[in-house]
Design a protein around this motif. Sequence first.
Motif, mmCIF file in Angstrom:
data_model
loop_
_atom_site.group_PDB
_atom_site.id
_atom_site.type_symbol
_atom_site.label_atom_id
_atom_site.label_comp_id
_atom_site.label_asym_id
_atom_site.label_seq_id
_atom_site.Cartn_x
_atom_site.Cartn_y
_atom_site.Cartn_z
ATOM 1 N N LYS A 226 0.842 -1.210 0.000
ATOM 2 C CA LYS A 226 0.000 0.000 0.000
ATOM 3 C C LYS A 226 0.874 1.255 0.000
ATOM 4 N N LEU A 227 1.933 1.236 0.793
ATOM 5 C CA LEU A 227 2.820 2.399 0.876
ATOM 6 C C LEU A 227 3.604 2.595 -0.422
ATOM 7 N N HIS A 228 3.990 1.507 -1.079
ATOM 8 C CA HIS A 228 4.709 1.626 -2.362
ATOM 9 C C HIS A 228 3.824 2.253 -3.424
ATOM 10 N N ARG A 229 2.520 1.984 -3.377
ATOM 11 C CA ARG A 229 1.601 2.577 -4.355
ATOM 12 C C ARG A 229 1.518 4.088 -4.222
ATOM 13 N N LEU A 230 1.916 4.603 -3.058
ATOM 14 C CA LEU A 230 1.910 6.056 -2.844
ATOM 15 C C LEU A 230 3.235 6.696 -3.260
ATOM 16 N N ASP A 231 4.114 5.909 -3.873
ATOM 17 C CA ASP A 231 5.430 6.382 -4.335
ATOM 18 C C ASP A 231 6.267 6.955 -3.196
ATOM 19 N N LEU A 232 6.257 6.276 -2.058
ATOM 20 C CA LEU A 232 7.081 6.689 -0.928
ATOM 21 C C LEU A 232 8.424 5.977 -1.009
ATOM 22 N N SER A 233 9.448 6.572 -0.421
ATOM 23 C CA SER A 233 10.778 5.976 -0.473
ATOM 24 C C SER A 233 10.832 4.719 0.393
ATOM 25 N N ASP A 234 11.746 3.832 0.044
ATOM 26 C CA ASP A 234 11.911 2.592 0.807
ATOM 27 C C ASP A 234 12.322 2.880 2.245
ATOM 28 N N GLU A 235 13.137 3.916 2.419
ATOM 29 C CA GLU A 235 13.576 4.298 3.768
ATOM 30 C C GLU A 235 12.393 4.749 4.616
ATOM 31 N N PHE A 236 11.519 5.576 4.040
ATOM 32 C CA PHE A 236 10.341 6.039 4.774
ATOM 33 C C PHE A 236 9.430 4.869 5.128
ATOM 34 N N ILE A 237 9.247 3.969 4.165
ATOM 35 C CA ILE A 237 8.374 2.811 4.393
ATOM 36 C C ILE A 237 8.919 1.951 5.530
ATOM 37 N N ALA A 238 10.229 1.697 5.527
ATOM 38 C CA ALA A 238 10.840 0.886 6.581
ATOM 39 C C ALA A 238 10.660 1.543 7.949
ATOM 40 N N ARG A 239 10.886 2.865 8.008
ATOM 41 C CA ARG A 239 10.716 3.576 9.286
ATOM 42 C C ARG A 239 9.266 3.547 9.740
ATOM 43 N N TYR A 240 8.329 3.723 8.817
ATOM 44 C CA TYR A 240 6.912 3.735 9.172
ATOM 45 C C TYR A 240 6.452 2.359 9.656
ATOM 46 N N ILE A 241 6.892 1.303 8.973
ATOM 47 C CA ILE A 241 6.547 -0.056 9.397
ATOM 48 C C ILE A 241 7.113 -0.321 10.797
ATOM 49 N N GLN A 242 8.343 0.127 11.023
ATOM 50 C CA GLN A 242 8.955 -0.056 12.347
ATOM 51 C C GLN A 242 8.167 0.708 13.412
ATOM 52 N N LYS A 243 7.732 1.899 13.088
ATOM 53 C CA LYS A 243 6.922 2.693 14.025
ATOM 54 C C LYS A 243 5.612 1.979 14.349
ATOM 55 N N LEU A 244 4.978 1.410 13.331
ATOM 56 C CA LEU A 244 3.737 0.671 13.554
ATOM 57 C C LEU A 244 3.973 -0.510 14.489
ATOM 58 N N GLN A 245 5.064 -1.215 14.277
ATOM 59 C CA GLN A 245 5.375 -2.356 15.123
ATOM 60 C C GLN A 245 5.696 -1.926 16.550
ATOM 61 N N ASP A 246 6.444 -0.835 16.691
ATOM 62 C CA ASP A 246 6.799 -0.335 18.023
ATOM 63 C C ASP A 246 5.568 0.102 18.803
ATOM 64 N N ASN A 247 4.603 0.711 18.086
ATOM 65 C CA ASN A 247 3.388 1.194 18.745
ATOM 66 C C ASN A 247 2.317 0.115 18.879
ATOM 67 N N GLY A 248 2.550 -1.044 18.289
ATOM 68 C CA GLY A 248 1.583 -2.133 18.371
ATOM 69 C C GLY A 248 0.290 -1.843 17.632
ATOM 70 N N GLU A 249 0.391 -1.096 16.540
ATOM 71 C CA GLU A 249 -0.794 -0.756 15.750
ATOM 72 C C GLU A 249 -1.346 -2.007 15.063
#
Length: 72
Positions: free
Chosen positions: A7-30
Motif C-alpha cells: 500500500k505504501l509503495h503505491r503512494l510512491d514513498l521511499s523505501d527508507e520512509f516505508i521501513a521507518r513507518y513499518i517499524q513505528k507501527l510495530q513499536d506502537n503495536g498498531e
Amino acid sequence: MNQLRAKLHRLDLSDEFIARYIQKLQDNGESYKVACKTIDRWEKPDSSQFVLQALVCGFAAAILGGWFAMVS
C-alpha cells in the motif's frame, strides 16, 4: 506487513520512509486495520493538478504584468 508495504509503495514513498513507518507501527503495536485506515487516508500527489496550478498562476501573472505595463 507485506500488504502494508505494498500500500505504501503505491503512494510512491521511499523505501527508507516505508521501513521507518513499518517499524513505528510495530513499536506502537498498531493493528493492521488501523494502519490500513491511516494509509488509505493519505493521497498520492497529483502532478497534473500541480502543473495546472502553475500554468494558471503564470497566465495570471502575465496578464497582470501586461496590464501594469500598459497603465504605466
